[in-house]
Design an enzyme around this catalytic site. Sequence first.
Site, PDB file in Angstrom:
ATOM      1  N   ASN A 239       0.851  -1.184   0.000  1.00  0.00           N
ATOM      2  CA  ASN A 239       0.000   0.000   0.000  1.00  0.00           C
ATOM      3  C   ASN A 239       0.890   1.238   0.000  1.00  0.00           C
ATOM      4  OD1 ASN A 239      -2.485  -1.438   0.228  1.00  0.00           O
ATOM      5  ND2 ASN A 239      -2.084  -1.756   2.410  1.00  0.00           N
TER       6      ASN A 239
ATOM      7  N   HIS B 256       6.628  -1.665   3.586  1.00  0.00           N
ATOM      8  CA  HIS B 256       6.387  -3.056   3.977  1.00  0.00           C
ATOM      9  C   HIS B 256       5.570  -3.749   2.901  1.00  0.00           C
ATOM     10  CE1 HIS B 256       3.200  -0.504   5.679  1.00  0.00           C
ATOM     11  NE2 HIS B 256       2.381  -1.516   5.468  1.00  0.00           N
TER      12      HIS B 256
HETATM   13  P1  AMP Z   1      -0.565  -0.572   5.818  1.00  0.00           P
HETATM   14  O1  AMP Z   1      -2.028  -0.185   5.872  1.00  0.00           O
HETATM   15  O2  AMP Z   1      -0.173  -1.193   4.529  1.00  0.00           O
HETATM   16  O3  AMP Z   1       0.322   0.565   6.241  1.00  0.00           O
HETATM   17  O4  AMP Z   1      -0.417  -1.743   6.874  1.00  0.00           O
HETATM   18  C1  AMP Z   1       0.131  -1.593   8.129  1.00  0.00           C
HETATM   19  C2  AMP Z   1       0.013  -2.925   8.803  1.00  0.00           C
HETATM   20  O5  AMP Z   1       0.860  -2.932   9.940  1.00  0.00           O
HETATM   21  C3  AMP Z   1      -1.388  -3.256   9.292  1.00  0.00           C
HETATM   22  O6  AMP Z   1      -1.816  -4.484   8.691  1.00  0.00           O
HETATM   23  C4  AMP Z   1      -1.227  -3.401  10.798  1.00  0.00           C
HETATM   24  O7  AMP Z   1      -2.030  -4.419  11.340  1.00  0.00           O
HETATM   25  C5  AMP Z   1       0.257  -3.708  10.927  1.00  0.00           C
HETATM   26  N1  AMP Z   1       0.873  -3.356  12.188  1.00  0.00           N
HETATM   27  C6  AMP Z   1       0.844  -2.149  12.795  1.00  0.00           C
HETATM   28  N2  AMP Z   1       1.563  -2.185  13.933  1.00  0.00           N
HETATM   29  C7  AMP Z   1       2.079  -3.437  14.034  1.00  0.00           C
HETATM   30  C8  AMP Z   1       2.903  -4.101  14.975  1.00  0.00           C
HETATM   31  N3  AMP Z   1       3.359  -3.484  16.078  1.00  0.00           N
HETATM   32  N4  AMP Z   1       3.233  -5.388  14.755  1.00  0.00           N
HETATM   33  C9  AMP Z   1       2.784  -6.024  13.660  1.00  0.00           C
HETATM   34  N5  AMP Z   1       1.994  -5.468  12.725  1.00  0.00           N
HETATM   35  C10 AMP Z   1       1.642  -4.181  12.913  1.00  0.00           C
END
Ligand code: AMP
Length: 115
Positions: free
Chosen positions: A88, A101
């Site tokens: 994203n 990511h």
């Molecule tokens: P995005 O919307 O592509 O920025 O996705 C961010 C992702 O990071 C989401 O799916 C969240 O659930 C995940 N996320 C946020 N904080 C953490 C964390 N501390 N550990 C693991 N996943 C996380």
Amino acid sequence: MSTDCVFCGIRDKKIPADIVFEDDQMIAFKDITPQAPEHLLIIPKKHIRSFNDLSDDDAVMLGKTFVKIKDIARGLSISESGYRIVVNCNGDAGQEVFHLHVHLLGGRKFTWPPG
Ligand code: AMP
Ligand code: ZN
């Protein structure tokens, strides 16, 4: 490097995460809010804000990351059933964490087009 970045915190082991793979350039860990039976995030150790911020110097690292995702998928036993890889970028895509990511999702059937 960003001191208030949650994924830099995971990289530096200051924030706990369920890490399933790590090498000198990347870390793969379980998403804290899984959207599928298997949902990993794969990040470069280098703090890159978004896909827009990639440079030519990142090409080899990013290529290795994507090749490794294939191996991680095999380790999760989702290679044959199938999986989805998602990046994203910025607001319309719903990016919430501004450290590049790659989502690796599997273990269920996905629809197309995505929501
Ligand atoms: P995005 O919307 O592509 O920025 O996705 C961010 C992702 O990071 C989401 O799916 C969240 O659930 C995940 N996320 C946020 N904080 C953490 C964390 N501390 N550990 C693991 N996943 C996380
Ligand atoms: Zn970061």
